[in-house]
Design a protein around this motif. Structure first.
Motif, PDB file in Angstrom:
ATOM      1  N   ILE A  17      -9.877 -37.500  -1.807  1.00  0.00           N
ATOM      2  CA  ILE A  17     -10.644 -36.352  -1.232  1.00  0.00           C
ATOM      3  C   ILE A  17     -11.569 -35.770  -0.984  1.00  0.00           C
ATOM      4  O   ILE A  17     -11.208 -34.998  -2.224  1.00  0.00           O
ATOM      5  N   ARG A  18     -12.604 -35.646   0.028  1.00  0.00           N
ATOM      6  CA  ARG A  18     -13.945 -35.085  -0.682  1.00  0.00           C
ATOM      7  C   ARG A  18     -13.839 -33.705   1.158  1.00  0.00           C
ATOM      8  O   ARG A  18     -14.527 -34.815   1.918  1.00  0.00           O
ATOM      9  N   GLU A  19     -13.898 -32.582   0.422  1.00  0.00           N
ATOM     10  CA  GLU A  19     -14.218 -31.610   1.440  1.00  0.00           C
ATOM     11  C   GLU A  19     -16.289 -32.329   2.334  1.00  0.00           C
ATOM     12  O   GLU A  19     -16.091 -31.596   3.009  1.00  0.00           O
ATOM     13  N   VAL A  63      -8.765 -35.688   7.270  1.00  0.00           N
ATOM     14  CA  VAL A  63      -8.628 -36.564   6.105  1.00  0.00           C
ATOM     15  C   VAL A  63      -7.544 -34.377   5.507  1.00  0.00           C
ATOM     16  O   VAL A  63      -8.491 -33.555   6.134  1.00  0.00           O
ATOM     17  N   ALA A  64      -7.049 -35.172   4.804  1.00  0.00           N
ATOM     18  CA  ALA A  64      -6.222 -33.570   4.057  1.00  0.00           C
ATOM     19  C   ALA A  64      -5.497 -34.223   2.834  1.00  0.00           C
ATOM     20  O   ALA A  64      -5.595 -35.022   2.350  1.00  0.00           O
ATOM     21  N   ASP A  65      -5.373 -32.749   2.212  1.00  0.00           N
ATOM     22  CA  ASP A  65      -4.843 -33.089   0.753  1.00  0.00           C
ATOM     23  C   ASP A  65      -2.992 -33.323   0.668  1.00  0.00           C
ATOM     24  O   ASP A  65      -3.067 -34.634   0.116  1.00  0.00           O
ATOM     25  N   GLY A  73     -13.938 -43.594  13.463  1.00  0.00           N
ATOM     26  CA  GLY A  73     -13.902 -42.499  14.025  1.00  0.00           C
ATOM     27  C   GLY A  73     -14.527 -40.935  12.793  1.00  0.00           C
ATOM     28  O   GLY A  73     -14.203 -41.616  11.479  1.00  0.00           O
ATOM     29  N   LYS A  74     -14.642 -40.080  13.491  1.00  0.00           N
ATOM     30  CA  LYS A  74     -15.483 -39.400  12.854  1.00  0.00           C
ATOM     31  C   LYS A  74     -13.951 -38.219  11.169  1.00  0.00           C
ATOM     32  O   LYS A  74     -12.775 -37.990  12.063  1.00  0.00           O
ATOM     33  N   ILE A  75     -14.450 -38.150  10.569  1.00  0.00           N
ATOM     34  CA  ILE A  75     -12.957 -37.368   9.812  1.00  0.00           C
ATOM     35  C   ILE A  75     -13.294 -35.721  10.501  1.00  0.00           C
ATOM     36  O   ILE A  75     -14.603 -34.889   9.942  1.00  0.00           O
ATOM     37  N   LEU A  76     -12.114 -35.519  10.614  1.00  0.00           N
ATOM     38  CA  LEU A  76     -11.459 -33.952   9.975  1.00  0.00           C
ATOM     39  C   LEU A  76     -11.441 -33.526   8.738  1.00  0.00           C
ATOM     40  O   LEU A  76     -10.387 -34.356   8.725  1.00  0.00           O
ATOM     41  N   PHE A  77     -11.681 -32.403   8.095  1.00  0.00           N
ATOM     42  CA  PHE A  77     -11.334 -32.149   6.531  1.00  0.00           C
ATOM     43  C   PHE A  77     -10.233 -30.895   7.337  1.00  0.00           C
ATOM     44  O   PHE A  77     -10.501 -29.828   7.820  1.00  0.00           O
ATOM     45  N   LEU A  86      -6.644 -40.448  14.995  1.00  0.00           N
ATOM     46  CA  LEU A  86      -6.672 -42.391  14.694  1.00  0.00           C
ATOM     47  C   LEU A  86      -6.385 -42.593  13.467  1.00  0.00           C
ATOM     48  O   LEU A  86      -5.531 -43.235  13.640  1.00  0.00           O
ATOM     49  N   ALA A  87      -6.447 -41.870  12.896  1.00  0.00           N
ATOM     50  CA  ALA A  87      -5.297 -42.084  11.214  1.00  0.00           C
ATOM     51  C   ALA A  87      -6.096 -40.655  10.267  1.00  0.00           C
ATOM     52  O   ALA A  87      -5.479 -39.984  10.581  1.00  0.00           O
ATOM     53  N   PHE A  88      -4.832 -41.058   8.989  1.00  0.00           N
ATOM     54  CA  PHE A  88      -4.418 -40.438   7.955  1.00  0.00           C
ATOM     55  C   PHE A  88      -5.538 -40.663   6.810  1.00  0.00           C
ATOM     56  O   PHE A  88      -4.788 -41.520   6.635  1.00  0.00           O
TER      57      PHE A  88
END
Ligand code: PEP
Ligand code: MG
Length: 541
Positions: A206-208, A158-160, A16-20, A176-178
């Motif tokens: 991770i990268r923004e 995607v998170a710190d 899926g798409k990433i949500l930062f 969907l996932a972390f």
């Protein structure tokens, strides 16, 4: 395509798409206040609202992930009201004549720094909790909604790092996932991810700029693919489809009864080795726990586990099983399961050595376990089972000990439940006197692993003899039949908790023999349920 790796918390594929996800960065301004009384009232109101929110979150989490995992919100509610925390906020508002948001933010920063600097891991972990509650209070004070709107499409977060409250507030349908940079595999968020069955990776750099890009989380290999190439994508889609098909097929059986075509109900339970395995039991919809190998609590430990630590373990399992049966087998040490601190003498044949006999010899150890079990039985549906029994005399001695422990608890006014007591039938001797043993107990559970080794005289640990270690041997099947018949004649229900119970080629045979219960590894529950529902219990019907 970019490919990075991390540590997998939960297996599975997510595409899926990433949500930062950025924390609600609260640029809290310091504002001078004249009327500190009104500011204190604003803070008191916000505190009350935070407690209300946390109580609601707790209720939501109990339903979704169980009491044990939800406990973090109870802790947060207590922290919001903690005397030191509250005093610090009030003191800053009054002495510095500043706004409540600022006083809360400074208190949060100070306390979390203090916790981070501590040596103790438990307190270190509390730093994140203090930050979490401070953010909540600031959000309430500044009129911001807690929790982030994830938008309409399912996304990979995607998170710190993620706080448990952030995780549980997210809409599970859209998650969907972390993938996080920080957080440990034992953090509450990781536990929640596992409990929610969501693929998750930690320790990823991770990268923004990934925000909005298509990605794949491969929870099997711990790989995160950003903008995957066509080949990777189709490979992952294929794997995901296969996972889904297999799961869906079996998932349909969740909530279904374990009942044969001609109406015989079977208790389909699961085997566990510790508290953490309960998740798998619930995820696979077992009707109970048929074997909790309690000796793992002893093997994980450097010394005899205390009554309190055992009590907590049994209580947690009983509570999480919410009234379903939990059969705990008392300490079955010896043979391959050795703990140094028992200081057992060297035995030529440890598989034929002390085992349960230790409990009858060293009653102090046994009584500690029984006390923990009986106390925990006040919190759920616990039954106790004794391993490696060979005689009626042993069972009577055990029952005497249990009686004396109950009397001690009565004297001290400690409550306990109405427990069933049963024995494992895993020695040929027990099979041969199963009619007499059945008079003494409520149930039998056949331990086919040991019954096979003792009947065929084949050490179950000996790899060289693996090809003749045959649990399908007619002697074993006859013994199972005999045990069921004797049990039933004398008022006992009978189950199988050895590995043979999960053998799909024998499910029909066992059911025809009249077995009442099968206890299998959690992942076998749904496949065995499928068979039970497709067969008849009575031959030639
Ligand atoms: C058995 O012997 O079948 C059994 C279930 O116990 P364990 O494998 O723990 O000895
Ligand atoms: Mg055994």
């Amino acid at each position: 395509m970019e490919k990075v790796t991390g540590k997998s918390i939960f297996k599975g594929i997510a595409i899926g798409k990433i949500l930062f996800y950025k924390k609600g960065e609260q640029s809290v301004k310091r504002i001078r206040i004249e009327d500190t009384k009104t500011e204190i009232k604003r803070y008191e109101d916000a505190k009350e609202k935070a407690v209300e929110q946390l109580n609601e979150l707790y209720k939501k989490a109990v339903k979704e992930v169980g009491e044990m995992n939800a406990a973090v919100f109870e802790v947060h509610a207590m922290m919001v009201q903690d005397g030191d925390y509250v005093d610090s906020v009030l003191n800053i508002i009054e002495t510095q004549q500043v706004n409540a948001e600022y006083a809360v933010a400074i208190t949060g920063d100070n306390l979390s720094e203090m916790f981070s600097a501590m040596d103790d891991d438990y307190f270190k972990a509390r730093a994140a909790d203090v930050k979490d509650i401070s953010e909540r209070l600031v959000n309430i004070l500044s009129g911001k909604e807690s929790g982030k709107n994830l938008g309409d499409d399912p996304i990979i977060i995607v998170a710190d790092d993620l706080a448990p409250s952030e995780t549980v507030q997210m809409d599970k349908e859209k998650l969907l996932a972390f993938v996080t940079e920080h957080g440990s595999s034992n953090s509450h968020t990781a536990i929640l991810a596992r409990t929610m069955n969501i693929p998750a990776l930690i320790g990823v750099n991770i990268r923004e700029e990934w925000d909005g890009k298509l990605a794949v989380v491969d929870g099997y290999s711990g790989t995160f693919y950003i903008e995957p190439d066509g080949q990777t994508l189709s490979q992952m889609e294929k794997q995901q489809k296969e996972d889904l098909e297999a799961k869906e097929l079996l998932q349909k059986l969740k909530g279904e009864e374990d009942i044969t075509l001609d109406g015989r109900k079977i208790k389909l339970y699961a085997n566990i080795g510790g508290v953490k395995d309960v998740t798998g039991v619930l995820a696979n919809d077992a009707a109970g726990i048929g074997l909790f190998r309690s000796e793992f609590l002893y093997l994980e430990s450097d010394d005899y586990p205390s009554e309190e630590s055992q009590f907590q373990a049994y209580k947690t399992v009983a509570e999480n099983m919410a009234g379903k049966k939990v059969i705990v087998r008392t300490l079955d040490i010896g043979a391959d399961k050795q703990a140094d601190y028992f200081n057992l003498d060297h035995e030529e044949n440890p598989a034929m050595g002390c085992a349960i006999r230790i409990c009858l010899e060293r009653t102090d150890i046994f009584k500690t376990q029984l006390r923990a079990l009986l106390r925990a039985s006040a919190f759920g549906n616990i039954a106790i089972m004794y391993p490696m029994i060979i005689s009626v005399d042993e069972v009577r001695k055990i029952k005497e000990i249990v009686k004396s422990v109950k009397e001690e608890l009565d004297v001290n006014g400690v409550p306990y439940g109405d427990i069933e007591q049963g024995i494992m039938i895993e020695t040929p001797a027990a099979v041969m006197i199963s009619d007499l043993l059945a008079e003494e107990v409520d149930f039998f559970s056949i331990g086919t692993n040991d019954l096979t080794q003792y009947t065929l005289a084949i050490d179950r640990q000996n790899m060289k003899l693996d090809n003749i270690y045959d649990s399908h041997h007619p002697a074993i099947l006859r013994m199972i039949q005999m045990t069921i018949e004797n049990g039933h004649k004398h008022g006992c229900w009978v189950g199988i908790c050895g590995e043979l119970g999960a053998d799909p080629t024998l499910t029909q045979t066992f059911v025809e023999m009249g077995i009442d219960e099968l206890s299998v590894s959690p992942t076998f529950v749904l496949p065995i349920r499928k068979i039970i529902r497709e067969i008849k219990a009575r031959k030639n019907d």
